[in-house]
Write a protein that holds these residues in place. Structure first.
Motif, PDB file in Angstrom:
ATOM      1  N   TYR A 405      72.841  46.628  42.964  1.00  0.00           N
ATOM      2  CA  TYR A 405      71.971  45.945  41.996  1.00  0.00           C
ATOM      3  C   TYR A 405      70.910  46.867  41.392  1.00  0.00           C
ATOM      4  CZ  TYR A 405      74.528  41.799  43.150  1.00  0.00           C
ATOM      5  OH  TYR A 405      75.541  40.902  43.304  1.00  0.00           O
ATOM      6  N   PRO A 406      70.245  47.737  42.198  1.00  0.00           N
ATOM      7  CA  PRO A 406      69.363  48.724  41.546  1.00  0.00           C
ATOM      8  C   PRO A 406      70.118  49.585  40.536  1.00  0.00           C
ATOM      9  CG  PRO A 406      68.874  48.642  43.876  1.00  0.00           C
ATOM     10  CD  PRO A 406      70.086  47.772  43.665  1.00  0.00           C
ATOM     11  N   SER A 409      70.672  47.586  37.314  1.00  0.00           N
ATOM     12  CA  SER A 409      69.535  47.407  36.411  1.00  0.00           C
ATOM     13  C   SER A 409      69.112  48.730  35.771  1.00  0.00           C
ATOM     14  CB  SER A 409      68.371  46.696  37.103  1.00  0.00           C
ATOM     15  OG  SER A 409      68.017  47.354  38.267  1.00  0.00           O
ATOM     16  N   LEU A 410      69.288  49.841  36.490  1.00  0.00           N
ATOM     17  CA  LEU A 410      68.936  51.126  35.871  1.00  0.00           C
ATOM     18  C   LEU A 410      69.888  51.459  34.729  1.00  0.00           C
ATOM     19  CD1 LEU A 410      68.009  53.172  39.048  1.00  0.00           C
ATOM     20  CD2 LEU A 410      66.497  52.564  37.174  1.00  0.00           C
ATOM     21  N   ALA A 413      69.102  49.299  31.770  1.00  0.00           N
ATOM     22  CA  ALA A 413      67.930  49.794  31.047  1.00  0.00           C
ATOM     23  C   ALA A 413      68.306  51.002  30.196  1.00  0.00           C
ATOM     24  CB  ALA A 413      66.828  50.163  32.027  1.00  0.00           C
ATOM     25  N   ASN A 417      67.925  51.472  26.130  1.00  0.00           N
ATOM     26  CA  ASN A 417      67.223  52.609  25.530  1.00  0.00           C
ATOM     27  C   ASN A 417      68.121  53.390  24.577  1.00  0.00           C
ATOM     28  OD1 ASN A 417      64.844  52.039  26.806  1.00  0.00           O
ATOM     29  ND2 ASN A 417      65.322  53.311  28.588  1.00  0.00           N
ATOM     30  N   GLN A 434      66.359  58.407  39.060  1.00  0.00           N
ATOM     31  CA  GLN A 434      65.594  57.290  39.609  1.00  0.00           C
ATOM     32  C   GLN A 434      66.349  56.614  40.750  1.00  0.00           C
ATOM     33  OE1 GLN A 434      62.504  56.462  38.920  1.00  0.00           O
ATOM     34  NE2 GLN A 434      62.431  54.609  40.177  1.00  0.00           N
ATOM     35  N   PHE A 437      66.137  58.654  43.737  1.00  0.00           N
ATOM     36  CA  PHE A 437      64.794  58.471  44.289  1.00  0.00           C
ATOM     37  C   PHE A 437      64.725  57.196  45.124  1.00  0.00           C
ATOM     38  CE2 PHE A 437      60.593  56.655  44.117  1.00  0.00           C
ATOM     39  CZ  PHE A 437      59.810  57.714  44.532  1.00  0.00           C
ATOM     40  N   GLU A 438      65.256  56.093  44.553  1.00  0.00           N
ATOM     41  CA  GLU A 438      65.172  54.819  45.262  1.00  0.00           C
ATOM     42  C   GLU A 438      65.990  54.838  46.541  1.00  0.00           C
ATOM     43  OE1 GLU A 438      65.835  51.359  42.802  1.00  0.00           O
ATOM     44  OE2 GLU A 438      64.414  52.080  41.305  1.00  0.00           O
ATOM     45  N   MET A 439      67.086  55.584  46.519  1.00  0.00           N
ATOM     46  CA  MET A 439      67.930  55.645  47.711  1.00  0.00           C
ATOM     47  C   MET A 439      67.354  56.609  48.739  1.00  0.00           C
ATOM     48  SD  MET A 439      71.644  55.607  45.880  1.00  0.00           S
ATOM     49  CE  MET A 439      72.655  55.506  47.335  1.00  0.00           C
ATOM     50  N   GLY A 440      66.389  57.422  48.325  1.00  0.00           N
ATOM     51  CA  GLY A 440      65.833  58.433  49.217  1.00  0.00           C
ATOM     52  C   GLY A 440      64.978  57.877  50.329  1.00  0.00           C
ATOM     53  N   GLN A 441      64.840  56.562  50.361  1.00  0.00           N
ATOM     54  CA  GLN A 441      63.962  55.957  51.371  1.00  0.00           C
ATOM     55  C   GLN A 441      64.514  56.173  52.766  1.00  0.00           C
ATOM     56  OE1 GLN A 441      61.169  54.858  51.265  1.00  0.00           O
ATOM     57  NE2 GLN A 441      60.783  53.283  52.758  1.00  0.00           N
TER      58      GLN A 441
ATOM     59  N   THR B  41      58.790  53.274  57.554  1.00  0.00           N
ATOM     60  CA  THR B  41      59.937  53.268  56.655  1.00  0.00           C
ATOM     61  C   THR B  41      61.147  52.753  57.414  1.00  0.00           C
ATOM     62  OG1 THR B  41      60.511  55.493  57.289  1.00  0.00           O
ATOM     63  CG2 THR B  41      59.190  55.256  55.286  1.00  0.00           C
ATOM     64  N   TYR B  55      53.743  58.961  53.940  1.00  0.00           N
ATOM     65  CA  TYR B  55      54.939  59.140  53.110  1.00  0.00           C
ATOM     66  C   TYR B  55      55.031  58.119  51.974  1.00  0.00           C
ATOM     67  CZ  TYR B  55      59.868  59.206  51.860  1.00  0.00           C
ATOM     68  OH  TYR B  55      61.038  59.256  51.169  1.00  0.00           O
ATOM     69  N   ARG B  59      54.796  58.845  48.031  1.00  0.00           N
ATOM     70  CA  ARG B  59      56.056  58.597  47.344  1.00  0.00           C
ATOM     71  C   ARG B  59      55.840  57.861  46.025  1.00  0.00           C
ATOM     72  NH1 ARG B  59      60.551  54.782  47.719  1.00  0.00           N
ATOM     73  NH2 ARG B  59      62.474  55.963  47.572  1.00  0.00           N
ATOM     74  N   PRO B 242      62.555  44.367  28.015  1.00  0.00           N
ATOM     75  CA  PRO B 242      63.796  45.144  28.014  1.00  0.00           C
ATOM     76  C   PRO B 242      63.582  46.539  28.597  1.00  0.00           C
ATOM     77  CG  PRO B 242      62.822  45.088  25.838  1.00  0.00           C
ATOM     78  CD  PRO B 242      62.001  44.177  26.697  1.00  0.00           C
ATOM     79  N   ALA B 243      64.533  46.948  29.403  1.00  0.00           N
ATOM     80  CA  ALA B 243      64.525  48.278  30.002  1.00  0.00           C
ATOM     81  C   ALA B 243      63.206  48.567  30.714  1.00  0.00           C
ATOM     82  CB  ALA B 243      64.834  49.351  28.957  1.00  0.00           C
ATOM     83  N   ASN B 244      62.735  47.619  31.511  1.00  0.00           N
ATOM     84  CA  ASN B 244      61.531  47.785  32.334  1.00  0.00           C
ATOM     85  C   ASN B 244      60.272  48.068  31.518  1.00  0.00           C
ATOM     86  OD1 ASN B 244      62.738  47.450  34.879  1.00  0.00           O
ATOM     87  ND2 ASN B 244      63.609  49.493  34.699  1.00  0.00           N
ATOM     88  N   GLN B 260      65.570  42.753  44.652  1.00  0.00           N
ATOM     89  CA  GLN B 260      66.916  43.274  44.399  1.00  0.00           C
ATOM     90  C   GLN B 260      67.699  43.494  45.683  1.00  0.00           C
ATOM     91  OE1 GLN B 260      65.971  46.650  41.907  1.00  0.00           O
ATOM     92  NE2 GLN B 260      66.607  45.510  40.104  1.00  0.00           N
ATOM     93  N   VAL B 262      66.902  45.058  48.322  1.00  0.00           N
ATOM     94  CA  VAL B 262      66.795  46.351  48.981  1.00  0.00           C
ATOM     95  C   VAL B 262      65.892  46.290  50.216  1.00  0.00           C
ATOM     96  CG1 VAL B 262      67.367  47.835  47.068  1.00  0.00           C
ATOM     97  CG2 VAL B 262      65.052  47.028  47.298  1.00  0.00           C
ATOM     98  N   ASN B 264      62.793  46.893  50.993  1.00  0.00           N
ATOM     99  CA  ASN B 264      62.040  48.111  51.281  1.00  0.00           C
ATOM    100  C   ASN B 264      60.583  47.739  51.546  1.00  0.00           C
ATOM    101  OD1 ASN B 264      61.576  50.787  51.455  1.00  0.00           O
ATOM    102  ND2 ASN B 264      62.553  51.289  49.504  1.00  0.00           N
TER     103      ASN B 264
END
Lengths: 441, 294
Positions: A405-406, A409-410, A413, A417, A434, A437-441, B41, B55, B59, B242-244, B260, B262, B264
């Motif tokens: 899902y991330p 949406s990326l 977007a 654009n 990006q 980056f989000e998966m880098g957690q 984390t 962190y 981040r 649109p597009a964040n 979403q 995730v 986190n």
């Protein structure tokens, strides 16, 4: 005196309401349905969380009826949730707190989540090892979601096979038949789409631009994924670029209409009769059928691809999973195996699920029943259901990711654009960065 | 004597205790937990201390999307809050006029938007400004636009719609505070100004504004606080798109926790504390700027 009486009454009312919460929990048996039902204690009762009163709920009711043949005392307590994310939130919250007692016996949720849920909350699930299910009776692609390291965790319910439905009357107006749009390249599709828009003012395709499923479906039809096999994102491959190129070209040439959000997509473009074609998981069929005036004018086929082969994909199906809060795992496994799992009740379950809700089986043998062979009046008497089951068997298995899902949406977007003038390569590179980056957690 | 005082003190503590205990358990304890969580984390069921501990905090400054959400929020803040407060003070001034007829009716009308729920007003604005919505119909029929314009599908117009929606929803709310403040100003002060020959603008600027200062500071702090935590409009009106381009900080935090899938939570808590610090700093500044007593 009067005042005193009044204040006494008010105080009394306050006390009663204050303790009502405690008193209510004493008699759960009488109103178990209104209580936030968790796993059932009774040995013949199972509780399930599901959503969509027009689709999933009738399927579960069908399964309950079918299983009553085997176990007349059986009761399936269906707790309807207002949307799929409510079920997912319930799982996330129970898993995060480590308190699974809030979960029902069985949950229904979308296929993309189970891998992450098993990885994050391994104790929250009962696997299906003990169930009597012939797994070869299911499409390999569908099973790939709910299987973690060779262990089956869920029983597939609705098959999310992608259909491409066309308005044949509009195609005919422009000099085409359904065969002319079957097994074509996307380039050819764009040519036809331009012609259709010029002649009739209708778009040949629409999609929710915010939660854009097109890239995922189109990539799957190519046998490609937005992720590498090691799980890292792969948004800058040539195939992805070609697909995004096709999508942005389509939207510039008025072949594709990108709606602002999901309700715009369903209410405005499909039910508002703006389109001559709809491509999505087969659960979109009830939405198409909302426009009664167009009955008999639709037919379905496979997707176009880059090379011009017939394309097959699946999107947004769901499966049933047994939680670790289930007190009666054997009953739950037997119920699922007997009904959705292809047991003796499978044909009865899926036939009723199809006629009442339009849920299409993932279980190949159940797709051979009589009901599936019948033509559907809305779709020009085409036997669409057997066609969908057949297409479902052809879907290629592609790499899945917890970050579906991330990623979606990326990429959505990025497409917006690019449509407003940004450079394709740099947008996709940005989305890739990006996502990494989000998966880098 | 002493025992009576003691008794009174005990009774006072006795009355305070239940409420204080509830606040500690329901509010302070979760806040403390969230601080710990923001230093961790990993999967939400099995969180580990982050290495290094900060962190999550470092981040977020490398997260392009989070920085964009900060930018969006500040854009709303810088444009919307001043317009809203000026409008509110002008409306309050108008409605405070002694000779005005139907005062109650007008005041109710201006305040009424505050009675609508956040989600429902966001949804109403969404349908108003939809491509096939009422606004487009009006603008096209009046000949101002040639074709329907996709307000919520274009970056700048989507931001503008959010600001307009916020103005509609919150101006009346702030006006009520100003009205209350204006009622506390003696009418004789205005009469004296009139006798001294001050015009309307001078009366407003040299009498009303200074006397309203405590109220103004309060509304500024509340508006900053509210705007930094903006959530419903971003989620329901534009869903961040649109597009964040319209996503707010709180919306991004939601996406990182439950939104979403995730989960986190560590990172989300850290971002929430970033907002907390921002609110504290900005409120501190506005208090210092407003307070000229020294």
């Amino acid at each position: 005196m009067k005042k005193k009486l009044l204040s006494l009454m008010l105080a009394g009312a306050l006390a009663v309401t204050a303790f009502a919460g405690c008193g209510g929990s004493g008699d759960t048996t009488s109103d178990s349905s209104s209580d936030s039902a968790t796993a059932s204690e009774d040995e013949n009762t199972l509780t399930v969380y599901a959503w969509d009163a027009n689709f999933n709920i009738p399927a579960l009711k069908a399964a309950e009826a079918a299983y009553k043949e085997k176990n007349p005392d059986f009761v399936l307590n269906i707790e309807e949730q207002s949307q799929s994310s409510d079920v997912e939130d319930a799982v996330t919250l129970a898993g995060s707190s480590g308190d699974y007692s809030t979960l029902p016996d069985i949950v229904l949720f979308q296929d993309h989540y189970i891998q992450k849920y098993v990885a994050d909350y391994p104790d929250a699930w009962n696997n299906m090892d003990g169930a009597d299910i012939d797994w070869s009776d299911f499409g390999a692609e569908k099973l790939s979601y709910s299987t973690v390291d060779g262990t089956h965790y869920g029983v597939p319910v609705d098959n999310g096979t992608v259909i491409f439905a066309y308005r044949v009357d509009i195609l005919e107006e422009c000099g085409y038949t359904i065969d002319d749009v079957t097994g074509i390249t996307w380039d050819r599709f764009i040519e036809i789409g331009k012609e259709v828009y010029a002649k009739t003012g209708k778009y040949l395709l629409s999609m929710d631009g915010d939660g854009n499923d097109l890239p995922y479906m189109m990539l799957q039809a190519e046998g490609a994924s937005q992720f590498n096999e090691d799980g890292t994102p792969n948004l800058t491959s040539d195939t992805v670029k070609d697909i995004i190129e096709v999508i942005t070209t389509m939207s510039k040439e008025n072949v594709l209409y990108l709606a602002n959000d999901w309700s715009d997509y369903t209410d405005q473009t499909i039910m508002g009769d703006m389109v001559a074609g709809v491509m999505n998981g087969n659960w979109i069929i009830p939405t198409i059928e909302q426009v009664e005036a167009n009955s008999g004018k639709w037919e379905i086929t496979s997707m176009p691809t880059l090379s011009g082969e017939e394309g097959y994909a699946s999107n947004g199906g769901s499966s049933l999973y047994i939680t670790s809060n289930c007190k009666n795992v054997e009953l739950a496994q037997d119920f699922l195996a007997y009904t959705f799992g292809g047991g003796d009740g499978a044909v009865a379950t899926y036939d009723a699920a199809l006629t009442d809700g339009g849920v299409i089986t993932c279980c190949l043998s159940a797709g051979e029943s009589e009901v599936y062979q019948q033509g559907v009046a809305y779709f020009n008497d085409q036997a669409i259901y057997s066609k969908i089951v057949e297409m479902g068997g052809n879907v290629k298995t592609v790499t899945q990711s917890d970050y579906h899902y991330p990623a979606r949406s990326l990429v959505a977007a990025a497409i917006i654009n690019i449509n407003s003038g940004a450079d394709l390569d740099s947008e996709l590179a940005g989305a890739q960065e990006q996502l990494e980056f989000e998966m880098g957690q | 004597m002493k025992t009576i005082k003691r008794k009174q003190q005990l009774a006072g503590w006795g009355f305070l205790l239940p409420a204080s205990l509830l606040i500690v358990i329901m509010s302070f304890y979760p806040i403390l937990q969230a601080i710990f969580m923001s230093l961790k984390t990993g999967s939400s069921a099995n969180m580990q201390w982050a290495n290094p501990l900060t962190y999550n905090y470092t981040r977020m400054f490398k997260d392009a999307l989070f920085l964009r959400s900060v930018g969006n929020t500040f854009l709303y803040l810088i444009i919307q809050v001043p317009i809203m407060l000026i409008l509110a003070i002008l409306l309050a001034q108008l409605l405070n006029n002694k000779d005005l007829k139907f005062k109650g009716l007008f005041r109710t009308m201006v305040f009424l938007p505050c009675a609508t729920a956040l989600v429902s007003y966001a949804l109403i604005f969404k349908s108003l400004f939809a491509t096939q919505g009422l606004m487009n119909t009006i603008l096209v029929n009046l000949g101002i636009f040639e074709t329907n314009y996709n307000f919520l599908g274009n970056t700048n117009s989507a931001k503008a719609i959010i600001i307009i929606a916020l103005l509609w929803r919150w101006t009346g709310y702030n006006m009520v505070f100003y009205l209350a403040g204006l009622q506390n100003i003696e009418y004789s002060v205005y009469e004296a100004a009139k006798i001294d020959g001050a015009n309307a603008w001078k009366t407003f600027w040299f009498i009303t504004v200074p006397l309203l200062k405590p109220t103004i500071i309060m509304t500024v702090i509340m508006s900053i606080n509210g705007t930094l935590q903006l959530f419903d409009e971003s989620v329901n009106l534009t869903s961040g798109g649109p597009a964040n381009s319209t996503i707010t900080m709180s919306h991004y935090i939601w996406n990182n926790s439950l939104g979403q899938g995730v989960a986190n939570f560590g990172y989300a808590s850290a971002m929430a504390f970033f907002i907390f610090v921002l609110v504290a700093i900005l409120s501190g500044i506005s208090m210092k700027v407003g307070d000229k007593r020294d």
